[in-house]
Design a protein around this motif. Structure first.
Motif, mmCIF file in Angstrom:
data_model
loop_
_atom_site.group_PDB
_atom_site.id
_atom_site.type_symbol
_atom_site.label_atom_id
_atom_site.label_comp_id
_atom_site.label_asym_id
_atom_site.label_seq_id
_atom_site.Cartn_x
_atom_site.Cartn_y
_atom_site.Cartn_z
ATOM 1 N N GLU A 341 20.598 7.380 10.471
ATOM 2 C CA GLU A 341 19.688 6.235 10.435
ATOM 3 C C GLU A 341 18.813 6.387 9.212
ATOM 4 O OE1 GLU A 341 17.364 6.699 13.945
ATOM 5 O OE2 GLU A 341 18.884 5.872 15.271
ATOM 6 N N PHE A 347 14.609 2.615 10.423
ATOM 7 C CA PHE A 347 15.642 3.353 11.157
ATOM 8 C C PHE A 347 16.914 2.508 11.315
ATOM 9 C CE2 PHE A 347 11.790 5.537 11.864
ATOM 10 C CZ PHE A 347 12.138 6.876 11.911
ATOM 11 N N MET A 348 17.213 1.777 10.251
ATOM 12 C CA MET A 348 18.449 0.997 10.229
ATOM 13 C C MET A 348 19.644 1.936 10.357
ATOM 14 S SD MET A 348 20.063 -2.076 8.371
ATOM 15 C CE MET A 348 18.853 -2.535 7.208
ATOM 16 N N PRO A 349 20.593 1.596 11.241
ATOM 17 C CA PRO A 349 21.781 2.438 11.395
ATOM 18 C C PRO A 349 22.506 2.636 10.063
ATOM 19 C CG PRO A 349 21.701 0.774 13.105
ATOM 20 C CD PRO A 349 20.601 0.440 12.142
ATOM 21 N N SER A 350 23.008 3.823 9.851
ATOM 22 C CA SER A 350 23.674 4.141 8.592
ATOM 23 C C SER A 350 25.042 4.764 8.859
ATOM 24 C CB SER A 350 22.785 5.100 7.781
ATOM 25 O OG SER A 350 23.439 5.513 6.602
ATOM 26 N N MET B 44 25.793 0.819 16.099
ATOM 27 C CA MET B 44 25.220 2.027 16.677
ATOM 28 C C MET B 44 24.232 1.704 17.815
ATOM 29 S SD MET B 44 24.791 4.376 13.359
ATOM 30 C CE MET B 44 26.093 5.533 12.939
ATOM 31 N N GLN B 46 22.456 -0.713 18.346
ATOM 32 C CA GLN B 46 21.349 -1.623 18.039
ATOM 33 C C GLN B 46 21.947 -3.010 17.796
ATOM 34 O OE1 GLN B 46 18.323 -0.429 15.241
ATOM 35 N NE2 GLN B 46 18.914 1.710 15.410
#
Lengths: 458, 82
Positions: A341, A347-350, B44, B46
């Motif tokens: 993230e 905390f954008m998913p990465s 993920m 979200q």
């Protein structure tokens, strides 16, 4: 138990395969189309493709998993955590297929999965619950009577809410009187259920949980874990034991957890979660998780036990390996969750492919991961790609070791939370062990306001 | 009048409905505003809402509900009303 199917993926599937192999139990991995090259698939003796990436059509497909188990002559299924681990229907189906379910009975899962019944079970076992109304309040008089028990400030909570939604804080009886009709109307609009209840509000509450284990006859605890470092109700750092917890509270809390396990004749690993009010020195039952937890390694590190091995033994019908007196506690352990993230962008998913993944080593440093260099952290599942766990003879030594270990983490291909975690570990409040469940978000908001950016690598 | 594609901004699973038991955000023929949600992408665990981006009429939906998408993949087309 000769052959075990693991109905999970990622680090916990790897963790379970390792424990099984050390017991001479052969293993079957299940995987989705996006997990073809995953570590748990490579480590298992056999593997079965069970469906497309969407979890609903693979890791959550009960019938596909059970038929794979039956086809391959498996005699037990371990659900891990998440996915099907707390679905009573799955435990029932596993048993109907004449397989062992590595976990408690379906009845235990059902009982603890129902908030109201779980609370009643706790009260019946003499475990303190949050003071307040017994269930939904009907009208203002009942609300006031409940607030009298709870004390002010009190919470008005929507019965159908959850995850922090549908909650208001009231300072006194007048605010309560104003809030009740509004809260009921809001709950009706938001959740289709206007019921609300009233309970004590604990400012600066800590989340402390007790690891318990049972074999249906005997019940023990393996100490407590401090899990108050949270972001959006997700645990970020976990410790065993809880810093600064008075010994008489630890004693009362662990005894209460064992009493609940005994009252429900619990079998397997479980966690009893408590909310701890450090000002009043009181703790209250929140819920019981009927599975192995993500943070179980910190307990293993201070007790020298293997909890997954014990799950497999108990599911094979063996009695518990330890009496309470045989469980000894030594030193301190800390775990951080390394997520894919980006802390600099909310905390954008990465997701992405791990071009490189250098994990720390050295004495008393443990990595539990389902990934490695060249593996893909896919967008379809959890962002957790590794857990970093350290042990030290004292908490200070463990903290210094965690800081050193985090400095060695080097990952290319995905953005990680490693630097963010290192900043938390350096905070004076963390060092002193003076933090609570809203501390991290408060600190992040303050850092954002000051322009120092909680996520930035300054 | 021109056709505009709506693209998924992220990799993951693309949903045409806000929840499995609810009606779809839009259907072919729906008239939408630029800031109207037309789908959800799950990455993920979200969820991010996907907006129409332009005002107009939905002329085609290019993916199934819960389809696997990559960043930039077209998910529907909208004929703009200007």
């Amino acid at each position: 138990m000769q052959k075990l199917l693991i109905a999970n993926r990622g680090e916990i599937a790897v963790r379970i395969i390792r424990a099984a192999r050390e017991l001479g139990i052969s293993t079957v991995a299940v995987y989705s189309e996006s997990d073809q090259g995953a570590l748990h698939v490579r480590l298992a003796d056999e593997s079965v493709l069970i469906g497309p990436p969407a979890a609903a059509r693979s890791y959550l497909d009960m019938d596909k998993i059970i038929s794979a188990a039956v086809d391959l002559g498996v005699d037990a299924i371990h659900p891990g955590y998440g996915f099907l681990s707390e679905r009573a229907e799955f435990a029932d189906k596993v048993v109907e297929a004449k397989l062992a379910f590595v976990g408690p009975t379906a009845d235990s899962i059902r009982l603890m999965g129902d908030k109201a019944r779980a609370r009643s079970a706790a009260e019946a076992a003499g475990v303190p619950t949050v003071p307040g109304s017994d269930g939904p309040v009907d009208g203002l008089d009942e609300a006031l009577a409940a607030a009298e028990k709870a004390g002010f400030p009190a919470l008005v909570k929507a019965a159908a809410g959850g995850g922090g939604r549908g909650i208001r804080i009231v300072k006194d009886a007048k605010e309560l009187a104003d809030a009740i009709p509004v809260a009921q109307a809001e709950a009706q609009a938001a959740f289709g259920n206007g019921q609300v209840y009233v309970e004590r509000f604990v400012p600066q509450a800590r989340h402390i949980e007790v690891q318990i284990f049972g074999d249906g006859e005997r019940f023990v605890h393996l100490g407590e874990r401090e899990c108050s470092m949270q972001r959006r109700r997700q645990k970020v750092i976990e410790e065993a034991g809880a810093p600064g917890l008075p010994p008489h509270i630890r004693e009362a809390m662990t005894s209460a957890a064992v009493a609940l396990a005994a009252a429900t004749r619990y079998r397997g690993a479980g966690t009893v979660e408590f909310l701890y009010d450090a000002v009043r020195e009181e703790f209250y039952f929140i819920e019981m998780n009927t599975r192995i937890q993500v943070e179980h390694p910190v307990t293993e590190m201070i007790t020298g036990t293997d909890l997954v091995r014990e799950q497999l033994l108990v599911a094979s019908g063996e009695p518990l390996s330890w009496t309470q007196e045989q469980i000894e506690f030594r030193g301190h352990s800390i775990e951080v969750r390394l997520n894919a993230e980006n802390p600099d962008f909310g905390f954008m998913p990465s997701p992405g492919t791990l071009k490189s993944m250098q994990m720390p080593g050295g004495p008393f440093v443990r990595i539990d991961s389902g990934f490695g260099p060249g593996k893909e952290v896919s967008p379809f599942y959890d962002s957790l790609f590794a857990k970093l766990i350290v042990w030290g003879e004292t908490r200070d030594i463990a903290i210094a070791r965690m800081d050193r270990a985090l400095s060695e983490v080097e990952v290319e291909g995905v953005v990680t939370t490693a630097d963010f975690l290192r900043k938390i570990v350096a905070l004076p409040e963390f060092r002193k062990g003076e933090y609570h469940t809203t501390f991290l978000e408060d600190w992040m908001a303050a850092a954002d306001a000051a322009g120092t950016g909680a996520g930035s690598a300054s | 009048m021109s056709e505009q594609q709506v693209q998924s901004p992220l990799p993951g699973l693309f949903y045409l409905r806000p929840a499995p038991d609810q009606p779809p955000f839009v259907e072919v023929g729906s008239v939408v505003t630029a800031d109207q949600s037309v789908g959800l992408v799950e990455v993920m665990k979200q969820f991010a809402e996907v907006k129409a981006g332009v005002a107009g009429t939905v002329t085609a939906i290019l993916v199934d509900d819960a389809a696997v998408v990559g960043p930039g993949d077209p998910v529907m087309t909208i004929e703009t009303s200007d």
